[in-house]
Design a protein around this motif. Structure first.
Motif, PDB file in Angstrom:
ATOM      1  N   UNK A 131       0.821  -1.214   0.000  1.00  0.00           N
ATOM      2  CA  UNK A 131       0.000   0.000   0.000  1.00  0.00           C
ATOM      3  C   UNK A 131       0.853   1.261   0.000  1.00  0.00           C
ATOM      4  N   UNK A 132       1.931   1.249   0.781  1.00  0.00           N
ATOM      5  CA  UNK A 132       2.758   2.453   0.890  1.00  0.00           C
ATOM      6  C   UNK A 132       3.486   2.770  -0.407  1.00  0.00           C
ATOM      7  N   UNK A 133       3.789   1.746  -1.196  1.00  0.00           N
ATOM      8  CA  UNK A 133       4.455   1.973  -2.480  1.00  0.00           C
ATOM      9  C   UNK A 133       3.466   2.323  -3.583  1.00  0.00           C
ATOM     10  N   UNK A 155      -3.346  11.348   1.035  1.00  0.00           N
ATOM     11  CA  UNK A 155      -2.946   9.975   1.360  1.00  0.00           C
ATOM     12  C   UNK A 155      -2.163   9.946   2.664  1.00  0.00           C
ATOM     13  N   UNK A 156      -1.168  10.838   2.795  1.00  0.00           N
ATOM     14  CA  UNK A 156      -0.379  10.857   4.023  1.00  0.00           C
ATOM     15  C   UNK A 156      -1.234  11.235   5.221  1.00  0.00           C
ATOM     16  N   UNK A 157      -2.178  12.152   5.012  1.00  0.00           N
ATOM     17  CA  UNK A 157      -3.088  12.506   6.100  1.00  0.00           C
ATOM     18  C   UNK A 157      -3.877  11.284   6.546  1.00  0.00           C
ATOM     19  N   UNK A 158      -4.229  10.422   5.587  1.00  0.00           N
ATOM     20  CA  UNK A 158      -4.934   9.186   5.938  1.00  0.00           C
ATOM     21  C   UNK A 158      -4.058   8.274   6.790  1.00  0.00           C
ATOM     22  N   UNK A 375       8.172  16.362   6.354  1.00  0.00           N
ATOM     23  CA  UNK A 375       8.748  15.089   5.895  1.00  0.00           C
ATOM     24  C   UNK A 375       7.711  13.974   5.789  1.00  0.00           C
ATOM     25  N   UNK A 376       6.724  13.967   6.671  1.00  0.00           N
ATOM     26  CA  UNK A 376       5.710  12.917   6.616  1.00  0.00           C
ATOM     27  C   UNK A 376       5.005  12.875   5.274  1.00  0.00           C
ATOM     28  N   UNK A 377       4.302  13.969   4.886  1.00  0.00           N
ATOM     29  CA  UNK A 377       3.588  13.929   3.604  1.00  0.00           C
ATOM     30  C   UNK A 377       4.458  14.179   2.380  1.00  0.00           C
ATOM     31  N   UNK A 378       5.448  15.070   2.494  1.00  0.00           N
ATOM     32  CA  UNK A 378       6.180  15.491   1.299  1.00  0.00           C
ATOM     33  C   UNK A 378       7.041  14.363   0.742  1.00  0.00           C
ATOM     34  N   UNK A 379       7.532  13.478   1.606  1.00  0.00           N
ATOM     35  CA  UNK A 379       8.292  12.318   1.112  1.00  0.00           C
ATOM     36  C   UNK A 379       7.465  11.527   0.105  1.00  0.00           C
ATOM     37  N   UNK A 380       6.204  11.263   0.447  1.00  0.00           N
ATOM     38  CA  UNK A 380       5.359  10.451  -0.440  1.00  0.00           C
ATOM     39  C   UNK A 380       4.976  11.220  -1.695  1.00  0.00           C
ATOM     40  N   UNK A 381       4.809  12.540  -1.567  1.00  0.00           N
ATOM     41  CA  UNK A 381       4.551  13.348  -2.759  1.00  0.00           C
ATOM     42  C   UNK A 381       5.742  13.253  -3.724  1.00  0.00           C
ATOM     43  N   UNK A 382       6.941  13.463  -3.190  1.00  0.00           N
ATOM     44  CA  UNK A 382       8.141  13.428  -4.030  1.00  0.00           C
ATOM     45  C   UNK A 382       8.341  12.056  -4.672  1.00  0.00           C
ATOM     46  N   UNK A 383       8.208  11.001  -3.880  1.00  0.00           N
ATOM     47  CA  UNK A 383       8.429   9.658  -4.418  1.00  0.00           C
ATOM     48  C   UNK A 383       7.399   9.302  -5.487  1.00  0.00           C
ATOM     49  N   UNK A 391       9.227   3.594 -15.557  1.00  0.00           N
ATOM     50  CA  UNK A 391       9.965   2.915 -14.486  1.00  0.00           C
ATOM     51  C   UNK A 391       9.418   3.253 -13.108  1.00  0.00           C
ATOM     52  N   UNK A 392       8.261   3.972 -13.053  1.00  0.00           N
ATOM     53  CA  UNK A 392       7.777   4.453 -11.752  1.00  0.00           C
ATOM     54  C   UNK A 392       7.531   3.303 -10.778  1.00  0.00           C
ATOM     55  N   UNK A 393       6.861   2.243 -11.238  1.00  0.00           N
ATOM     56  CA  UNK A 393       6.586   1.129 -10.336  1.00  0.00           C
ATOM     57  C   UNK A 393       7.849   0.483  -9.809  1.00  0.00           C
ATOM     58  N   UNK A 394       8.818   0.237 -10.700  1.00  0.00           N
ATOM     59  CA  UNK A 394      10.060  -0.419 -10.304  1.00  0.00           C
ATOM     60  C   UNK A 394      10.907   0.475  -9.403  1.00  0.00           C
ATOM     61  N   UNK A 395      11.022   1.760  -9.775  1.00  0.00           N
ATOM     62  CA  UNK A 395      11.827   2.686  -8.982  1.00  0.00           C
ATOM     63  C   UNK A 395      11.196   2.935  -7.617  1.00  0.00           C
ATOM     64  N   UNK A 396       9.872   3.063  -7.579  1.00  0.00           N
ATOM     65  CA  UNK A 396       9.168   3.253  -6.315  1.00  0.00           C
ATOM     66  C   UNK A 396       9.375   2.041  -5.423  1.00  0.00           C
ATOM     67  N   UNK A 397       9.363   0.859  -6.013  1.00  0.00           N
ATOM     68  CA  UNK A 397       9.585  -0.368  -5.256  1.00  0.00           C
ATOM     69  C   UNK A 397      10.944  -0.353  -4.569  1.00  0.00           C
ATOM     70  N   UNK A 398      11.973   0.042  -5.303  1.00  0.00           N
ATOM     71  CA  UNK A 398      13.322   0.095  -4.726  1.00  0.00           C
ATOM     72  C   UNK A 398      13.392   1.113  -3.594  1.00  0.00           C
ATOM     73  N   UNK A 399      12.851   2.323  -3.844  1.00  0.00           N
ATOM     74  CA  UNK A 399      12.913   3.386  -2.839  1.00  0.00           C
ATOM     75  C   UNK A 399      12.140   3.017  -1.580  1.00  0.00           C
ATOM     76  N   UNK A 400      10.943   2.455  -1.749  1.00  0.00           N
ATOM     77  CA  UNK A 400      10.112   2.139  -0.587  1.00  0.00           C
ATOM     78  C   UNK A 400      10.653   0.917   0.157  1.00  0.00           C
ATOM     79  N   UNK A 401      11.255  -0.029  -0.567  1.00  0.00           N
ATOM     80  CA  UNK A 401      11.907  -1.160   0.113  1.00  0.00           C
ATOM     81  C   UNK A 401      12.986  -0.650   1.069  1.00  0.00           C
ATOM     82  N   UNK A 402      13.820   0.248   0.592  1.00  0.00           N
ATOM     83  CA  UNK A 402      14.875   0.794   1.444  1.00  0.00           C
ATOM     84  C   UNK A 402      14.307   1.717   2.517  1.00  0.00           C
ATOM     85  N   UNK A 403      13.188   2.362   2.225  1.00  0.00           N
ATOM     86  CA  UNK A 403      12.472   3.158   3.234  1.00  0.00           C
ATOM     87  C   UNK A 403      12.096   2.290   4.426  1.00  0.00           C
TER      88      UNK A 403
END
Length: 481
Positions: A131-133, A155-158, A375-383, A391-403
């Motif tokens: 869900x987070x990715x 989304x982050x507010x949720x 940082x809470x909401x803006x991180x998810x906006x930027x990502x 490549x959004x799905x693949x790149x988001x997967x890598x970033x959120x995995x390391x998150x």
């Protein structure tokens, strides 16, 4: 946002339930962790390390879910990946509440029961990772550019609402109840309560469409056009956006892949994702009742103060919705880094000086407030917006995995760090906030009021400039030779 955006807002609200469950699942442990410690950790003779790993075991699932999200979302779609997440949330809620189901006896803790409990928490974590990715990506791909930031902040507010709701639920469960009942039964109700939002999320997902950018990637242009027309209310606008999407996909197919683009954009995205966790917010969220008890509050009072943390987060998130598309993403990240450093260093200093009570609480709440605005909401906006379409799905997967890896590292090491250094451990998070300020100032671009395709050009231009610079340097070298 006005009436003409009602459809996209409704779609974003449904996807944002994934954020609510993300917050609910990760924060429910705050109320139950001391009871779980007594029942499944200390009763078996384990210490703070196993307790820390148990509290944060869901985060191992988050890493798995985030890792799988890219492959799943690219193969079966953004929406279907969220449906899988909803199912995992429900299974985890029931299993974490009653890990004894089918195989064990209630009241007879064993090592196998501890492992089973952690496995159920990991399943919920996989749901959170998915869900987070994918939920921010889904919202970003469905949103007009001038309100995209606000809808992803929704989304982050949720997420914060989910945390607050479960804090309230935990507090109501413990209200006027003896500690013995909480430790025997109350903690189970906390976990089981997640079944209700999980069922609602699962049901509503069947009423929202797949994203037009995913449909375009799968060469389903007519379906993509229909979704775009419904989102924007104009055939002309839908046709223009679809043309832009098809152009960027064609350019990427001809010239680029993840690692070609990724020289800079992946590093920036991954670093933003990891810094959000190393700043230390989840140390407060996961261990809030314990921290407040150390300030002299009783168990029920500490739960109520934890509710206050969540309520502040919700109120401040409303401010973030107003600022994200006006003040800009980069400014908010810089502001959040600076104020977080001040608050965390102040908390550590007050603790070490033997000052407890309202002054310490103010700085803790100040840190939560600024984090939830920046940082809470803006991180998810930027990502959700900096990675190119294909490549959004693949790149988001890598970033959120390391998150989530950073989250696991930060939360699981807090108990032994706190045991070894006490309040001085907050100095570490303050120092990381300072480093975050420097990184954002130097490397993070501003993306407000840009379409997803325009944001791609930031990185494309960087690649062109880098190639031109390399060419010029080679020319100079060859002339000297």
């Amino acid at each position: 946002m006005n009436a003409k955006h009602s459809y996209v807002i409704l779609v974003a609200l449904v996807a944002s339930l994934g954020g609510l469950l993300f917050g609910y699942d990760t924060a429910v442990i705050a109320g139950a962790e001391q009871s779980v410690q007594l029942y499944l950790v200390e009763s078996l003779g384990f210490g703070s390390l196993i307790h820390g790993l148990t509290v944060s075991s869901a985060l191992a699932g988050c890493i798995i879910g985030a890792f799988l999200s890219g492959k799943l979302s690219n193969n079966i779609g953004r929406r279907n990946t969220l449906i899988i997440a909803a199912i995992l949330f429900a299974i985890s809620a029931l299993g974490s509440a009653y890990p004894e189901l089918f195989f064990f006896t209630v009241g007879d803790p064993t090592l196998s029961l501890l492992v089973t409990f952690n496995l159920y928490r990991i399943l919920g974590g996989i749901g959170v990772g998915l869900a987070s990715a994918i939920a921010p990506v889904y919202i970003s791909e469905m949103s007009p550019q001038h309100i995209r930031g606000r809808l992803v902040v929704l989304y982050n507010m949720s997420v914060v609402v989910g945390q607050t709701v479960v804090y309230i639920v935990n507090w109501l469960i413990t209200l006027d109840q003896p500690v013995s009942w909480i430790n025997e039964t109350g903690w189970r109700y906390m976990f089981a309560s997640e079944l209700f939002p999980a069922a609602l999320f699962f049901f509503l997902l069947f009423f929202i469409p797949e994203t037009p950018r995913y449909l375009a990637i799968k060469h389903q242009e007519s379906k993509a056009f229909n979704v775009l027309e419904k989102l924007h209310g104009s055939k002309q606008t839908a046709d223009e956006i679809l043309g832009s999407i098809k152009y960027t996909l064609r350019v990427q197919s001809e010239k680029f892949n993840l690692f070609y683009y990724g020289k800079k954009v992946l590093i920036v995205g991954i670093t933003i994702a990891m810094l959000q966790q190393f700043i230390g917010i989840n140390v407060i969220l996961y261990y809030a009742p314990r921290i407040f008890e150390s300030l002299g509050a009783g168990q029920s009072t500490s739960m109520l103060q934890t509710v206050l943390v969540g309520v502040i987060g919700v109120v401040i998130s409303l401010l973030a919705i107003r600022l994200v598309d006006t003040a800009g993403r980069k400014f908010l990240l810089l502001l959040g880094s600076a104020v977080s450093a001040i608050c965390l260093i102040a908390v550590a200093t007050l603790f070490l000086s033997g000052v407890y009570g309202i002054s310490t609480l103010i700085f803790i709440l100040g840190f939560v407030a600024i984090f939830q605005m920046t940082w809470g909401p803006i991180t998810w906006v930027m990502l959700s917006e900096i990675f190119p379409n294909k490549i959004r799905g693949q790149a988001m997967s890598i970033a959120v995995t390391l998150h989530w890896g950073a989250n696991l590292a930060a939360s699981s090491t807090f108990p032994p760090l706190n045991e070894a250094f006490g309040a001085a451990s907050f100095f570490i998070y303050g120092a990381i906030s300072t480093l975050a300020f420097l990184f954002v100032w130097k490397f993070v671009p501003e993306t407000k009021n840009k379409s997803l395709e325009e944001i791609e050009n930031i990185w494309l231009d960087d690649v062109k400039v880098s190639k031109e610079r390399d060419y010029e340097e080679n020319e100079v070298v060859s002339k000297h030779d």
